[in-house]
Write an enzyme that holds these catalytic residues in place. Structure first.
Site, PDB file in Angstrom:
ATOM      1  N   LYS A 109      -2.781  10.545 -10.633  1.00  0.00           N
ATOM      2  CA  LYS A 109      -2.978   9.108 -10.764  1.00  0.00           C
ATOM      3  C   LYS A 109      -2.854   8.681 -12.222  1.00  0.00           C
ATOM      4  CE  LYS A 109      -6.327   5.686  -9.038  1.00  0.00           C
ATOM      5  NZ  LYS A 109      -7.511   5.569  -8.158  1.00  0.00           N
ATOM      6  N   SER A 184      -6.803   2.679  -4.419  1.00  0.00           N
ATOM      7  CA  SER A 184      -6.065   2.450  -5.652  1.00  0.00           C
ATOM      8  C   SER A 184      -5.118   3.591  -6.012  1.00  0.00           C
ATOM      9  CB  SER A 184      -7.055   2.228  -6.803  1.00  0.00           C
ATOM     10  OG  SER A 184      -7.903   3.350  -6.986  1.00  0.00           O
ATOM     11  N   SER A 208     -10.411   5.026  -2.224  1.00  0.00           N
ATOM     12  CA  SER A 208      -9.156   4.988  -2.971  1.00  0.00           C
ATOM     13  C   SER A 208      -8.283   6.232  -2.884  1.00  0.00           C
ATOM     14  CB  SER A 208      -9.430   4.674  -4.447  1.00  0.00           C
ATOM     15  OG  SER A 208      -9.817   3.335  -4.593  1.00  0.00           O
TER      16      SER A 208
END
Length: 559
Positions: A109, A184, A208
């Site tokens: 990420k 996310s 997420s």
């Protein structure tokens, strides 16, 4: 005006940098996939590692195959942020070819910190602010022989099940471009689903890693606090400990998930990161001993699962029951009370910290924007609106969220923490008294969110958020795909119980969603990542044995 111009310049510069990094890669990365590439990409991570360790593959061979596929995934979905492939070639050349992740490319990420690289997480004000040193996770991965090679897209603020920001753009779902891959950690999920990576890392504070796994058709286990490395990374909410975010692995297959978890824990992450508990990997045997007891949470009392998501859960329950497992209905402590607590703890600052870096004219996530408007309203207006919802509209669920939508002072915050601990005790006693091993439920009421859908969809995160509030280990396993015939909503019979459910179901369309993946959530207690993995393996085994195994997206064959 000056802030807006600076915003535009930063976005343009960052996008140009990404394009140039891709363009400047050696010709091998721009060539079509070879037969050898395709064979390599089809290998489980464990087999790739074994071949590198034996000298049958070089880390550079592996990097170039995954690099090619990652670029194809990016062209299809806009999933990448920092393209580190050029640096990764050097890391591959000097990697530990006898480590537990020898030669294996790993995507992460955008939050993850690399020395000399940005981790702007979608804020234009944070562009050109490179990290001073590698995060603990990066150091461990490289010591294990892995080759980090790309970072992946996120929503601005990190508080969304979409993945869009002005700096890097919008990431699309590889199964259907009209839908989000989740958030996310959505860029990561899109990349893994497309086959541009097998091993990835994301964060989870309200779902997420699990919502992206569900939306995109991949595998994950959200860790409990202090089980996985976290230090040295970028975040939108520094110091937020009411509902702490946790880093967790995400993978293309369940076998890869086991490989990744074991490799990381086997490297003693507590020797890299002060926040990690010194808990070695514990082998769990569910085949012997007492029978397993599965409990099903069919409905959180706020938003009923859509027909597609309910069908996936029914499929798992049916197959477990057919194979002799004990499956019971769970009557849990109120999930809605947990949702109210979670929202207040996560947004005790009224969202000020996560939106603080946003420049004038910069796009905010539509859901976060709605939350900020609600927090800005005078308390008497919110109380009046809540009274109207409760007494006129008969909508206690939405009224309860509205009336608590206010910034908290220290005394109020500490009271919420105390309530959280009391709520956790209720769940602890419930699962202990009823000898429940796993909770099964949907990861979300919807198969996925259309772009822009988080304007209202943020209120429907309860199926994942609950387990962050409780700090339980929770995995997601893909089960099936939306079928426009089987999963059509009977609009004449459906009557929403509250405004939250109504808003969520406005986004549900089985015809438009046809073909999207649908997952099921497998939940254990705190720090039971190993046990959750074994539970997921049981589910995948019974589904495969009945000819109902999930079919991965194979873009190798579909350009």
């Amino acid at each position: 005006m000056f802030a807006f111009l600076a915003h535009r310049r930063a976005c343009a510069a960052k996008q140009h940098e990404r394009e140039e990094r891709i363009r400047a890669l050696p010709p091998e990365y721009h060539a079509p996939l070879s037969a050898q590439d395709r064979e390599l990409l089809a290998l489980p991570a464990s087999e790739t590692v074994a071949r590198v360790q034996a000298g049958g593959l070089t880390p550079l061979d592996v990097l170039r195959a995954y690099g090619k596929q990652a670029l194809r995934a990016h062209a299809a979905t806009n999933c990448l942020t920092e393209v580190l492939v050029a640096k990764a070639e050097g890391w591959a050349a000097e990697s530990n070819t006898q480590g537990p992740l020898a030669g294996m490319p790993v995507s992460v990420k955008d939050t993850v910190g690399f020395a000399g690289e940005d981790a702007c997480i979608g804020y234009s004000a944070w562009v050109a602010r490179p990290a001073a040193r590698d995060a603990a996770l990066v150091r461990l991965l490289r010591d294990a022989g892995a080759v980090p090679f790309v970072k992946t897209n996120v929503p601005i603020t990190l508080l969304s099940f979409e993945s869009a920001n002005d700096v890097f753009g919008t990431t699309t779902n590889p199964h259907n471009k009209d839908y989000s891959p989740g958030g996310s950690t959505g860029g990561e999920a899109a990349l893994l689903a497309y086959g541009g990576s097998r091993l990835g890392v994301g964060t989870d504070v309200a779902g997420s890693v699990r919502a992206p796994a569900h939306f995109s058709g991949i595998y994950t286990i959200k860790a409990s606090m202090h089980r996985f490395l976290k230090s040295g990374n970028s975040t939108s909410m520094p110091g937020q400990e009411g509902i702490p975010a946790v880093y967790s692995p995400m993978t293309r297959t369940l076998e890869d998930l086991e490989t990744f978890w074991k490799a990381v824990v086997g490297m003693k992450p507590w020797e890299y990161d002060h926040s990690v508990l010194p808990i070695p990997w514990r082998e769990v045997d569910l085949a012997s001993g007492k029978p397993i007891r599965w409990a099903v949470m069919w409905d959180d009392g706020v938003v009923a699962p859509s027909p597609a998501c309910k069908r996936a859960l029914e499929t798992v329950v049916s197959e477990l029951t057919a194979h002799g497992h004990e499956v019971v209905k769970l009557n849990p402590p109120s999930p809605y009370e947990g949702l109210k607590l979670g929202f207040q703890l996560l947004l005790a600052d009224a969202g000020k910290v996560s939106t603080g870096p946003i420049r004038w004219g910069e796009s905010n996530d539509p859901g976060v924007h709605q939350v900020r408007i609600a927090f800005a309203l005078p308390r008497f207006v919110k109380r009046l609106y809540a009274w109207y919802l409760r007494n006129i509209k008969r909508d206690d669920a939405y009224a309860g969220l509205v009336e608590n939508c206010s910034e908290k002072n220290v005394e109020e915050y500490l009271a919420l923490v105390a309530q959280r601990e009391g709520y956790r005790e209720q769940w602890f006693n419930k699962l202990k008294d009823e000898a429940i091993d796993f909770v099964l439920t949907v990861p979300n009421a919807l198969p996925a969110t259309p772009h822009g859908g988080m304007k209202h969809g943020f209120k429907g995160c309860g199926y994942t958020f609950l387990w962050n509030i409780l700090d339980y280990s929770a995995g997601v396993i893909p089960v099936t795909h939306v079928d426009k015939e089987l999963d059509a909503l009977n609009v004449k019979e459906f009557k929403p119980r509250n405004a939250i459910e109504s808003d969520m179901y406005d986004l549900y369309d089985a015809t438009k969603m046809h073909g999207l993946p649908v997952g099921v959530q497998v939940v254990g207690k705190r720090l039971e990542e190993e046990k959750v993995l074994e539970g997921m393996k049981i589910i995948e085994s019974v589904l495969r044995g009945s000819g109902k195994a999930y079919t991965l997206l194979e873009p190798l064959e579909a350009e």
